[in-house]
Design a protein around this motif. Structure first.
Motif, PDB file in Angstrom:
ATOM      1  N   ARG A 181      22.016 -49.282 -33.333  1.00 11.36           N
ATOM      2  CA  ARG A 181      22.925 -49.905 -32.384  1.00 11.36           C
ATOM      3  C   ARG A 181      22.198 -50.273 -31.085  1.00 11.36           C
ATOM      4  N   THR A 198      19.021 -50.835 -30.752  1.00 10.63           N
ATOM      5  CA  THR A 198      18.118 -51.950 -31.045  1.00 10.63           C
ATOM      6  C   THR A 198      18.898 -53.249 -31.076  1.00 10.63           C
ATOM      7  N   ARG A 199      20.087 -53.166 -31.710  1.00  8.56           N
ATOM      8  CA  ARG A 199      20.906 -54.346 -31.836  1.00  8.56           C
ATOM      9  C   ARG A 199      21.354 -54.866 -30.463  1.00  8.56           C
ATOM     10  N   ASP A 221      18.422 -56.493 -28.879  1.00  4.91           N
ATOM     11  CA  ASP A 221      18.160 -57.801 -29.512  1.00  4.91           C
ATOM     12  C   ASP A 221      19.151 -58.853 -29.029  1.00  4.91           C
ATOM     13  N   ASP A 222      20.439 -58.456 -29.028  1.00  9.11           N
ATOM     14  CA  ASP A 222      21.483 -59.404 -28.634  1.00  9.11           C
ATOM     15  C   ASP A 222      21.329 -59.814 -27.173  1.00  9.11           C
ATOM     16  N   LEU A 226      18.608 -59.843 -25.465  1.00  8.77           N
ATOM     17  CA  LEU A 226      17.430 -60.707 -25.371  1.00  8.77           C
ATOM     18  C   LEU A 226      17.777 -62.122 -25.835  1.00  8.77           C
ATOM     19  N   LYS A 238      17.645 -65.356 -23.526  1.00 13.71           N
ATOM     20  CA  LYS A 238      16.819 -66.508 -23.872  1.00 13.71           C
ATOM     21  C   LYS A 238      17.662 -67.782 -23.938  1.00 13.71           C
ATOM     22  N   SER A 271      14.461 -72.120 -29.394  1.00 14.66           N
ATOM     23  CA  SER A 271      14.254 -73.423 -30.027  1.00 14.66           C
ATOM     24  C   SER A 271      14.967 -73.405 -31.374  1.00 14.66           C
ATOM     25  N   ARG A 324      19.763 -73.122 -39.700  1.00 17.44           N
ATOM     26  CA  ARG A 324      20.422 -72.440 -40.801  1.00 17.44           C
ATOM     27  C   ARG A 324      20.721 -70.971 -40.475  1.00 17.44           C
ATOM     28  N   THR A 325      19.702 -70.275 -39.988  1.00 24.36           N
ATOM     29  CA  THR A 325      19.855 -68.848 -39.738  1.00 24.36           C
ATOM     30  C   THR A 325      20.953 -68.575 -38.717  1.00 24.36           C
ATOM     31  N   ARG A 371      24.489 -69.366 -40.068  1.00 27.06           N
ATOM     32  CA  ARG A 371      24.972 -68.305 -40.941  1.00 27.06           C
ATOM     33  C   ARG A 371      25.427 -67.110 -40.113  1.00 27.06           C
ATOM     34  N   GLN A 372      24.648 -66.803 -39.094  1.00 27.31           N
ATOM     35  CA  GLN A 372      25.016 -65.696 -38.223  1.00 27.31           C
ATOM     36  C   GLN A 372      26.362 -65.974 -37.554  1.00 27.31           C
TER      37      GLN A 372
END
Lengths: 473, 225
Positions: free
Chosen positions: A297, A299-300, A303-304, A306, A310, A317, A361-362, A365-366
């Motif tokens: 959690r 880490t998540r 990540d989120d 960040l 960004k 990009s 695509r990635t 999907r997310q």
């Protein structure tokens, strides 16, 4: 003044206004001068023309005997001494027959190109230099035919010393006037610039004192409605937007710290409890295994955060390739189907049109995955989630509906706020996201030129609509 | 297999050394770029795990120096900077793979294995583990000679697990390879899939093959082998 004096707007305004005023004055003076000198010369020419006519008349009075004219000349001269007037009478060959004095013999008049014959009766004016005089001399020449049929040239000349003196005085006065006008324009300009820039100074002083600790401070308005007031209003608008952003950023930072603190507190607490006594390997293993979820959690969340940071900085990009949205939706439904089934939720695809959009695509999907994940996670007592994909008006539309409790109206404006939770008390139980799922969905949709909306479904429940622009056919 | 780890953070270096030794690698650790470069020049390593942000000589310089000498050892780059530019720059300089911190250790192992396997022959078909046989061409699976009735998704999951037999696969890796989803939704969505597959593969058989490594991921292996 801390800034360079010459560089200030006030100085430039002053200098420009002074330069323009002085320039206009100088132009007026020059025009006046030219007009004045012309009119003086014109007057002299008229006078000389009269004298020449008079000489012609005298010659005919004295039976065309030039020598007899001499006496009359001198009488005339005596009367006109003050005027420095010179006379002479020439014959056709330019031979001087009679002259008022010695100087009058030496001056040279430029002969009109075709000779006097042609210019018979016309007057010719010329300004020449005569060695005996300090000033230029104005000469009037006229050729005429006497009663005896011979051609004579009568000339009268006048020294321009008086005229030049008058013009000299004019020039002096003009220069003084220009200087005075220049100084006055400079002072007036400075005063004017100072007055017009006073509100700007006020804005600068106020803005210099503003800091991040008084975000609500605004620039003073004078109520005049002029450009400077509008400038201040515009800046105030900017300040208001910055205030909003800074407040959101502060809230965000506070929320983020809070979100990180709770799993950290749990991890630390667990570890402390375990370390307080000696434990079996099995117990230790259990605690570490439990910790893994919290690590994930944390880490998540990192990540989120960040990812959003960004995105805020415009540094993600995104790929731009053709993505089959129906395939993405099918994969998401395939992934979540078993989970939904296990929880007694029917995850159905209601409508599915083959749809192609351009994007990453990635991330797409997310986006779909997050929305379906949310629907299952927050369905409450609901039993069905319906997904549909359609295309209309140039947009691909993914709708995810559930029959859960829906979202209370007061929460609707905030569901896309970072770390906003509809149910604050939820924190303790069950698996949770990072609280950044929907903001990330919105970020992805916006980056693809689309949007995410959340509304109540007719007959209860929530309806999430994702709109993405279709590939132009 | 001998691996060189170039990492300045002692905690990170510590767990890398421990984890890699336990995965049966011989591990050397260098704490800065210069030492890493020196070690890489002196010993023939099978792979190098290289942190890009190092004091003194940074990872990019180490990479450039190594590749400049014609050193072909596979290099896996690590960095906290999850930026495309760094990744591209690293790969341009001759890195073979890239992993952003924080990472799953299982994923690091998987990538390292992939690098070491590079150039070796692919696994044969069908793949067999204990009495489970998976034909990846015909897309059929049998257990004890009995055909298993699997959905395409279940087959894809089983195929991914058996292709990496004995390797612990993290949730993220499985989601990425089987569903093309980059992110772990933090729900037990994957667990449900694995449980279904497990039911079909293990129902009626004594020997469990699909194991859950709690908090880490899943592994397919024959414990008695």
């Amino acid at each position: 003044m801390r800034r360079r004096w010459l560089g200030t707007f006030r100085t430039r305004l002053t200098l420009w206004s002074a330069a323009i005023t002085t320039g206009v004055c100088a132009l007026v003076c020059i025009l006046l001068y030219v007009g004045f000198s012309h009119s003086l010369l014109h007057e002299i020419d008229g006078f000389l023309g009269g004298e020449v006519h008079e000489m012609a008349a005298l010659l005919s009075q004295h039976a065309n005997d030039p020598q007899a004219v001499q006496g009359s000349f001198e009488g005339e001269l005596g009367a006109r001494e003050r005027h420095a007037l010179l006379f002479r009478l020439k014959d056709e060959q330019g031979q001087v027959l009679v002259s008022s004095d010695a100087a009058a013999r030496t001056w040279v008049v430029r002969m009109p190109p075709a000779g006097w014959q042609v210019h018979l009766g016309t007057t010719h004016f010329e300004t020449i230099e005569v060695p005996e005089f300090a000033h230029p001399v104005r000469v009037c020449s006229q050729a005429f035919r006497a009663a005896d049929g011979r051609l004579y040239v009568a000339e009268a000349a006048y020294a321009l010393d008086r005229m030049q003196a008058s013009l000299g005085i004019f020039r002096t006065v003009a220069v003084i006037a220009l200087f005075v006008a220049g100084v006055a324009a400079l002072l007036g300009g400075a005063l004017y610039a100072e007055r017009s820039l006073r509100p700007v100074q006020a804005i600068i002083r106020k803005a210099e004192r503003m800091g991040m600790d008084e975000l609500e401070a605004r620039l003073p308005l004078r109520g005049s409605g002029d450009e400077l007031d509008r400038l201040a209003e515009t800046l105030n608008g900017l300040l208001a937007r910055i205030e909003g952003h800074v407040r959101r950023l502060r809230q965000f930072t506070a929320d983020a710290s809070h979100e990180l603190r709770s799993p950290l507190a749990v991890l630390r607490g667990n570890a402390e409890v375990v370390l307080a006594r000696s434990r079996s390997a099995e117990e230790l293993r259990n605690v570490i295994e439990q910790s893994m979820d919290h690590y994930d959690r944390l880490t998540r969340i990192a990540d989120d955060l960040l990812l959003l940071a960004k995105a805020d900085a415009g540094r993600i990009s995104f790929e731009r390739e053709e993505v089959s949205l129906d395939e993405a939706v099918r994969d998401v439904v395939d992934l979540y189907g078993p989970l939904a089934e296990e929880r007694g939720i029917a995850l159905d695809v209601r409508a599915m049109e083959p749809t192609v959009v351009v994007g990453d695509r990635t991330y797409l999907r997310q986006l779909v995955g997050n929305v379906v994940d949310n629907a299952i996670k927050y369905i409450g007592g609901g039993t069905e989630v319906q997904v549909s994909l359609s295309a209309s008006n140039g947009a691909a539309i993914v709708v995810v509906e559930d029959d859960g409790p829906g979202i209370a109206t007061k929460h609707l404006p905030h569901v896309f706020d970072r770390f906003y939770r509809v149910d604050q008390a939820r924190s303790g139980s069950g698996p949770r996201g990072s609280g950044l799922g929907l903001p990330i969905c919105q970020m992805i949709a916006t980056a693809h030129g689309g949007a995410v909306e959340i509304a109540d479904r007719d007959g209860g429940g929530a309806r999430v609509t994702i709109r993405l622009p279709l590939v132009a056919a | 297999m001998r691996v060189l780890v170039v990492e300045d953070d002692p905690d990170m270096a510590g767990f890398l050394r421990k984890g890699l030794r336990e995965a049966a690698y011989a591990v050397d650790v260098a704490v800065d770029g210069r030492e890493g470069h020196q070690l890489a020049c002196d010993h023939p390593y099978d792979a190098i795990v290289l942190d890009l942000m190092l004091p003194g000589m940074d990872g990019f310089e180490v990479l450039r120096a190594l590749r400049g000498r014609g050193e072909r050892t596979p290099v896996l780059c690590l960095t906290a900077r999850d930026s495309v530019e760094d990744r591209v720059r690293g790969l341009d300089l001759g890195a073979d793979d890239y992993l952003a911190k924080p990472f799953n250790f299982a994923e690091l192992l998987a990538r390292l294995r992939a690098l070491l396997r590079r150039g070796q022959t692919v696994v044969s078909n069908p793949i067999a583990v204990a009495d489970l046989t998976v034909d990846v061409v015909a897309r059929t699976a049998k257990r004890g000679g009995q055909r298993l009735d699997l959905s395409p998704t279940e087959f894809a999951l089983l195929e991914y697990l058996i292709r990496h037999e004995g390797e612990v696969l993290s949730r993220t890796m499985i989601l990425e390879h089987v569903w093309d989803m980059k992110q772990d939704p933090l729900t037990n969505v994957l667990e449900v899939h694995v449980n279904r597959l497990r039911k079909k593969v293990e129902h009626g058989f004594d020997k469990p093959l699909i194991h859950t490594i709690r908090g880490v991921g899943y592994v397919l292996r024959d414990d008695n082998a």
